[in-house]
Motif scaffolding. Sequence first.
Motif, PDB file in Angstrom:
ATOM      1  N   GLU A   1      -3.258   9.384  -4.122  1.00 45.00           N
ATOM      2  CA  GLU A   1      -2.086   9.464  -5.003  1.00 45.00           C
ATOM      3  C   GLU A   1      -2.523   9.583  -6.458  1.00 45.00           C
ATOM      4  O   GLU A   1      -1.912  10.313  -7.245  1.00 45.00           O
ATOM      5  CB  GLU A   1      -1.184   8.241  -4.813  1.00 45.00           C
ATOM      6  CG  GLU A   1      -0.367   8.272  -3.539  1.00 45.00           C
ATOM      7  CD  GLU A   1       0.970   7.567  -3.680  1.00 45.00           C
ATOM      8  OE1 GLU A   1       1.638   7.743  -4.718  1.00 45.00           O
ATOM      9  OE2 GLU A   1       1.337   6.843  -2.740  1.00 45.00           O
TER      10      GLU A   1
ATOM     11  N   PHE B   1       1.386   1.152  -0.923  1.00 46.33           N
ATOM     12  CA  PHE B   1       0.427   2.255  -1.058  1.00 46.33           C
ATOM     13  C   PHE B   1      -0.471   2.433   0.158  1.00 46.33           C
ATOM     14  O   PHE B   1      -1.222   3.405   0.217  1.00 46.33           O
ATOM     15  CB  PHE B   1      -0.440   2.045  -2.308  1.00 46.33           C
ATOM     16  CG  PHE B   1       0.322   2.179  -3.593  1.00 46.33           C
ATOM     17  CD1 PHE B   1       0.585   3.427  -4.136  1.00 46.33           C
ATOM     18  CD2 PHE B   1       0.796   1.059  -4.252  1.00 46.33           C
ATOM     19  CE1 PHE B   1       1.295   3.554  -5.323  1.00 46.33           C
ATOM     20  CE2 PHE B   1       1.505   1.172  -5.439  1.00 46.33           C
ATOM     21  CZ  PHE B   1       1.760   2.423  -5.976  1.00 46.33           C
TER      22      PHE B   1
ATOM     23  N   LEU C   1      -4.237   5.240  -1.924  1.00 47.80           N
ATOM     24  CA  LEU C   1      -4.000   5.009  -3.349  1.00 47.80           C
ATOM     25  C   LEU C   1      -4.862   5.950  -4.181  1.00 47.80           C
ATOM     26  O   LEU C   1      -4.403   6.519  -5.179  1.00 47.80           O
ATOM     27  CB  LEU C   1      -4.306   3.551  -3.702  1.00 47.80           C
ATOM     28  CG  LEU C   1      -4.094   3.146  -5.166  1.00 47.80           C
ATOM     29  CD1 LEU C   1      -2.667   3.427  -5.618  1.00 47.80           C
ATOM     30  CD2 LEU C   1      -4.435   1.666  -5.361  1.00 47.80           C
TER      31      LEU C   1
ATOM     32  N   ARG D   1       5.872   2.152 -10.145  1.00 45.58           N
ATOM     33  CA  ARG D   1       4.907   2.779  -9.241  1.00 45.58           C
ATOM     34  C   ARG D   1       3.965   3.690 -10.017  1.00 45.58           C
ATOM     35  O   ARG D   1       2.755   3.703  -9.777  1.00 45.58           O
ATOM     36  CB  ARG D   1       5.656   3.578  -8.167  1.00 45.58           C
ATOM     37  CG  ARG D   1       4.743   4.219  -7.129  1.00 45.58           C
ATOM     38  CD  ARG D   1       5.531   5.045  -6.124  1.00 45.58           C
ATOM     39  NE  ARG D   1       4.660   5.564  -5.093  1.00 45.58           N
ATOM     40  CZ  ARG D   1       4.351   4.933  -3.979  1.00 45.58           C
ATOM     41  NH1 ARG D   1       4.861   3.739  -3.746  1.00 45.58           N
ATOM     42  NH2 ARG D   1       3.540   5.475  -3.083  1.00 45.58           N
TER      43      ARG D   1
END
Length: 227
Positions: A68, A59, A65, A20
């Motif tokens: 993050e 995600f 995304l 990840r």
Amino acid sequence: MNFCPRSRGRPRCQQAALSREQIIERAFVAFAEQTYEQVSLRALAKECGISDSLLHHHFGSKQQLWQEAADNYIAPLMATLTTNLETLAANDRPAQALRQNLPQSLKNMVSNTAALAFIFREGDQNNERSDYLRQRYMRPYLNRLDALFNQAVLDGDFRPIPPAARHVLIMGFLRSMVIPAHLQDELAPHLSSPEQTHALIDHIALLLLHGFSQSSPPLLGATTHVQ
């Protein structure tokens, strides 16, 4: 967590799947090198060796995304800058802390070119992402700088200069490091090595701090302003 897609009737893939964190890293680089609109989740998924449906599953949206990526890479950078600033402020007068912090912070930022590009790709826009960066990461740091600057003014060490003027000078310089535009030819020799870049930053910091200093000649048409 590793993502290794498995097709029906086929054995599990032999190559190590990207974690990840590795996928977020590749997304961060993509958002730094391209505009948000130009980044394709399908292309990113292909680069990571997974299906775009699996990318969406883990995600969510492109916006999630992107966030993050910001939280994983912009947050540590701003935390480092803040920690360094607070350490200096705890051990010296505000003006001296700022004199030491400015070149140090500029060098830290410029050494993280991907983070700078990520910030300024969105900084030119007025949208949810640019607002997220400003409010969550940039504004708290700038507010702390402003508080120290105002104290330095009260101490008689710095001249009163509007916050907007300071922010334009500092942020404008940082932007030119990753988006040089018409300054590309002039900046190229100064960006050819870390030593050359640090020398340029020292010159910029010296000019800024000289302008801030109360002992400098008064600025033409300047008015007293503390905020």
